[in-house]
Enzyme design. Structure first.
Site, PDB file in Angstrom:
ATOM      1  N   ASN A  50     -14.523   4.304  11.026  1.00 27.05           N
ATOM      2  CA  ASN A  50     -13.934   5.635  11.014  1.00 27.05           C
ATOM      3  C   ASN A  50     -12.454   5.647  10.646  1.00 27.05           C
ATOM      4  O   ASN A  50     -11.952   6.646  10.136  1.00 27.05           O
ATOM      5  CB  ASN A  50     -14.118   6.281  12.398  1.00 27.05           C
ATOM      6  CG  ASN A  50     -13.317   7.551  12.558  1.00 27.05           C
ATOM      7  OD1 ASN A  50     -13.579   8.558  11.899  1.00 27.05           O
ATOM      8  ND2 ASN A  50     -12.314   7.510  13.437  1.00 27.05           N
ATOM      9  N   TYR A  70      -6.054   8.612  -1.794  1.00 28.90           N
ATOM     10  CA  TYR A  70      -7.092   8.957  -0.826  1.00 28.90           C
ATOM     11  C   TYR A  70      -8.455   9.057  -1.502  1.00 28.90           C
ATOM     12  O   TYR A  70      -9.443   8.455  -1.047  1.00 28.90           O
ATOM     13  CB  TYR A  70      -6.736  10.280  -0.149  1.00 28.90           C
ATOM     14  CG  TYR A  70      -7.734  10.720   0.900  1.00 28.90           C
ATOM     15  CD1 TYR A  70      -7.738  10.141   2.164  1.00 28.90           C
ATOM     16  CD2 TYR A  70      -8.663  11.725   0.628  1.00 28.90           C
ATOM     17  CE1 TYR A  70      -8.654  10.552   3.137  1.00 28.90           C
ATOM     18  CE2 TYR A  70      -9.578  12.133   1.589  1.00 28.90           C
ATOM     19  CZ  TYR A  70      -9.568  11.537   2.838  1.00 28.90           C
ATOM     20  OH  TYR A  70     -10.478  11.933   3.787  1.00 28.90           O
ATOM     21  N   ALA A 103      -9.484   7.856  -4.383  1.00 27.00           N
ATOM     22  CA  ALA A 103      -9.927   6.562  -4.904  1.00 27.00           C
ATOM     23  C   ALA A 103     -10.496   5.692  -3.788  1.00 27.00           C
ATOM     24  O   ALA A 103     -11.539   5.032  -3.953  1.00 27.00           O
ATOM     25  CB  ALA A 103      -8.761   5.849  -5.586  1.00 27.00           C
ATOM     26  N   SER A 104      -9.839   5.691  -2.632  1.00 22.74           N
ATOM     27  CA  SER A 104     -10.317   4.880  -1.510  1.00 22.74           C
ATOM     28  C   SER A 104     -11.658   5.376  -1.006  1.00 22.74           C
ATOM     29  O   SER A 104     -12.543   4.586  -0.656  1.00 22.74           O
ATOM     30  CB  SER A 104      -9.285   4.867  -0.379  1.00 22.74           C
ATOM     31  OG  SER A 104      -9.169   6.140   0.248  1.00 22.74           O
TER      32      SER A 104
END
Length: 260
Positions: free
Chosen positions: A89, A155, A157-158
């Site tokens: 998470n 963000y 891309a991750s």
């Protein structure tokens, strides 16, 4: 429908705050033993009070730090011997900026927490999941893992990367009875989202409420989802009721049509 997780051994990263806190509480309510890690002493302290007397343990662990992750799983291997569920998470929002104005350090930090973190945790969790005879891995991606997200390149891309991890691990680990799925939240109500809205409002030169309306206009249901909505879906796919679900990217977002 059987959604009991009685005596299941569960790790939730960043489990002391936000979505992670709702996930932790839901696993406890379903009968699980939970270990949560976080990087914030304040959030860990608050969670210790909230779960006093519950089967919950804690560690201060940065998921992007290999040594800290290894130490956490080594300790869990001694305590539990095996593991049933890992929820990856932990994540950060990263910078809000045009690509030409994005610093490499901000890119590196976002990728380290959001993509390297799940890798570091999963490679140590898998031997413990195999010892249990199988189990479940849940990776938290995002609507930004299926849609382009202007001004949020690191963000997005991750989170696209998290989908790649999920689909690859589901194929690799399926023969060991380990299910791997991704949850793709949309706009999740909470303090973190308010900070993101504020940053985007500043970038676009509009006020906070105008930015909020602009974001929700692109959600079919015209509303944010809650941390509990996310937790409910995770409990389902980790329980016996979800025993045939693997390799899936499950959106919990009110149908985000596009981001921007």
């Amino acid at each position: 429908m059987n959604t009991s997780l009685k005596d299941q051994r569960v790790v939730v990263t960043a489990g002391a705050q936000g979505i992670g806190l709702a996930i932790t509480a839901s696993f406890v309510a379903a009968g699980a033993q939970v270990h949560i890690c976080d990087v914030s002493d304040d959030f860990l302290g608050s969670a210790r009070k909230q779960f006093a007397g519950a089967p919950v343990s804690f560690s201060k662990t940065d998921v992007a730090n290999e040594a800290q992750v290894d130490a956490m799983f080594a300790e869990l291997a001694q305590r539990w011997d095996a593991l049933d569920v890992l929820v990856n998470n932990a994540g950060i929002a990263g910078p809000t900026a045009k690509v030409e104005e994005t610093e490499l350090s901000a890119w590196d930090q976002t990728i380290a927490v959001n993509l390297t973190g799940p890798f570091l945790c999963t490679r140590r969790a898998v031997p413990l999941l195999k010892k249990a005879g199988g189990g479940s891995i849940v990776n938290i991606s995002s609507a930004a893992g299926r849609l382009g997200f202007p001004l949020r390149t690191p963000y997005s891309a991750s989170k696209f990367g998290v989908i790649g991890l999920t689909e690859s691990w589901a194929m690799e680990l399926g023969p060991s009875n380990i299910r791997v799925n991704a949850i793709l939240p949309g706009i999740v109500a909470g303090e973190r989202q308010e900070r993101v809205i504020a940053a985007k409002a500043a970038s676009y030169g509009i006020d906070h409420e105008a930015m909020r309306e602009r974001l929700l206009s692109k959600v079919s249901m015209r509303k944010m989802v809650t941390a509990q909505d996310i937790a409910n879906q995770i409990i389902y796919i980790c329980s016996p009721a979800g025993s045939a679900v693997s390799g899936q990217s499950l959106s919990v977002c009110g149908n985000v049509e596009h981001l921007g």
